[in-house]
Design a protein around this motif. Sequence first.
Motif, short mmCIF file in Angstrom:
data_model
loop_
_atom_site.label_atom_id
_atom_site.label_comp_id
_atom_site.label_asym_id
_atom_site.label_seq_id
_atom_site.Cartn_x
_atom_site.Cartn_y
_atom_site.Cartn_z
N THR A 162 82.91 18.76 -9.33
CA THR A 162 84.01 17.89 -8.92
C THR A 162 85.10 17.82 -9.98
N SER A 193 77.40 27.00 -3.81
CA SER A 193 78.84 26.73 -3.92
C SER A 193 79.55 28.01 -4.32
N GLU A 229 90.37 24.59 1.28
CA GLU A 229 89.17 25.19 0.68
C GLU A 229 87.98 25.16 1.65
N LYS A 230 87.85 24.02 2.34
CA LYS A 230 86.74 23.88 3.28
C LYS A 230 86.83 24.95 4.37
N LYS A 231 88.04 25.11 4.89
CA LYS A 231 88.26 26.09 5.96
C LYS A 231 87.94 27.51 5.46
N ASP A 255 88.85 17.02 -9.34
CA ASP A 255 88.85 16.54 -7.95
C ASP A 255 88.36 15.09 -7.90
N LYS A 281 85.39 26.41 -7.70
CA LYS A 281 86.15 25.76 -6.65
C LYS A 281 87.60 25.67 -7.09
N GLU A 339 84.04 27.72 4.91
CA GLU A 339 83.32 27.67 6.19
C GLU A 339 83.61 28.92 7.00
N LYS A 343 91.76 20.23 -0.29
CA LYS A 343 90.37 20.10 0.14
C LYS A 343 90.13 20.76 1.49
N SER A 344 91.03 20.49 2.44
CA SER A 344 90.74 21.05 3.76
C SER A 344 91.00 22.56 3.78
N GLU A 363 75.37 25.61 2.61
CA GLU A 363 75.59 24.45 1.74
C GLU A 363 74.75 24.49 0.46
#
Length: 718
Positions: free
Chosen positions: A287, A629, A615-617, A290, A633, A620, A612-613, A626
């Motif tokens: 984190t 990692s 990176e998530k996209k 972040d 990041k 994923e 954040k979104s 999960e």
Amino acid sequence: MTSTLSLILKGSLKKIKKVVIFLYIIAIPFSNIYSMNNPFYKSYNTQFEIPPFSEIEEKHYMPAFLKGMEEHNSEINEIIQSPEKPTFDNVIIAMERSGDILDRVSNVFFNLSGSATNIKLQEIEKEISPLLSEHYDSISLNPDIFNKIKLLWEDIDNLELSKEENKMLEESYKNFLRNGALLKGLEKDRYLKINQEISKLSVQFSQNLLAETNRFEIILNEDDLNGLPEDIINLAKEESEAKYKITGDNQYKDKYVFTLHNSSIFPFMTYSKRRDLRERLYKGYITRGDNNNEYDNKDITSKIASLRVEKANILGFNTHAHYVLDNTMAKTPEAVYGLLDKLWKPALSRAKSELQEMQSLVEDEGQNFKISSWDWWYYSEKVRKEKYDIDEEEIKNYFTLDNTINGIFETANKLFGLTFEEKFDITLYHPDARVWQVKDKDGSHLGLYVGDYYTRSSKRGGAWMSAFKEQSNFDGRERPIIINVCNFPPPSKDKPSLLSFEHVTTLFHEFGHGLHGLLTNTEYRSLSGTSVSRDFVEFPSQVLEHWASEPELMKSYAKHYETGEPISDELISKMQKASKFNQGFANTEYLAASYLDMDWHSLDTKEIQDTKSFEKKSLEGIGLIEEISSRYKTTYFQHIFTSSYSAGYYSYIWAAVLDSDAFKAFKESGDIFDVNLASKYRKYILEKGGTEDPMHLYRKFKGSDPDIAALLEDRGLN
Ligand SMILES: [Zn+2]
């Protein structure tokens, strides 16, 4: 790795900055700059033209940098002012020839600031770095010098240039273009503004990351240390003692401190039996940047990404990745994604089976939880011990530093006929550093190889190859002085320096870069040795790693430091079996980070993204599980937001396709020292530097395109 120093200081990008010189002439008395009593002011009258280290003092650097820039400026000015019609000689070669003093002082200073620094050198470095970057930056935006190069470029078909001269002109012209030489008016202003903003944001990113890394720690009692080896415990104790000394804070008294620095967190993750503590430390690690505090990097990274799109657009590219990849071996984002896609599925599926193995172990232990990402190091280590029965300490006994040096020299001797003679009559910059004269198979002088192997506090971490002098032929035969710097343990009172096998591989790796620098045979310095594209430069280094673990060679160089017994077949076979262990995980976390890098830099809109979104996209989208990692990041991905690896983190695996494929050819020939293959490798790869397209060179060496099959096999992903 290779040092970027030599790439930065190449002749084709240099210029004038009078204001800067003027300011610093005020700070330093004229007499210091113009006193001829400075070893950098003339070519070295020493054996092999090695820098005269015994004469060089700290007070010589700054005046030499200033005089060097001044001299360089007037040389460039002369090129600009010349009334003659531009020719390859009076522009390109004249630029290549310019900046002698600056080259001499930089080659010594930046080598020493990495390997033998002190407070004084650090101060000089802080002072000189922005001046140098301004000095070189302003050349690339000087319209007068660019116009001369442009005239030559437009007339290239009539210049009757050799292949290498052609490449020199092409590279000079393209470098100027890539640095904005064609821009005018508002566009140019905006371009400069973007560069400044990106560099400010990058500094901010890095300072935030450092603060975030330093501010997190866990303070433990003796009974929290279950499972940890003694040396790790000692480090944690030293850390808490140091903190107690500095702060006087009682919370550190008689405690053990673990931090987010690699040397602390990863041993803890590997050995600590405390699952709750592993989770805490791991979450602290992932984190960083972040935490919605003053050190948050989310806005910074999305701004950098947006500015990079804008800059790429100004330069005529659709995305930052298109811009960056244009002068690499991969050439396009599609090619990079193509490679990542081929590796992703096998790596992930391997990682999933590794996960299952660990899960079964958890159940066998009678425990009832699902493996999480903070369990990976601990349980993979357990599986490794159970399956392969490897004792690191036993292995080390066979790899003294001197044995390993014999191993790299033997490899170079068997492949290329090179011989190495240690020289004891040459003074170097530190008593630990050693130097060998390298001779070709006909006995002629090839260059010097300097090795500075032991860790010490004046050296930065890691290992690298660099040069005190580069090879060229255009002004007479100049042979190189190459250096390898490592951080190996020094000998102790009763034991020689003993290397882990990871260290052994590191030495072969850096020596591989070293051979690239030593065997190069080009006309111009700017194209010699490791001056090749970023995704090609790791090929000669990574390929040499393959020899390190070949039983035939190992039996000759790996000998027990006490008994002199060669390493046993049994131990070799254990090491070989364990070499593919945990590759699913290692490749998956690396590839995920490579995708994340490419995704950030394939944006074709300046629109600010929600970090954040986004990176998530991205993660994923590739189906990352999960339990793993991305190796980095976004908010702590230093490679791509502060150093030059944006749209470039893929380079290691790109080069790995080449090195696995190339080494397979040696294996298939039935002789890992096959003379015919070795001479092709030397002729088409090592001697050629950056004088030709790397893919053409590879094809000439191998007779075919690189095939990914060998890499999949090497990593157990087939
Ligand atoms: Zn390297």
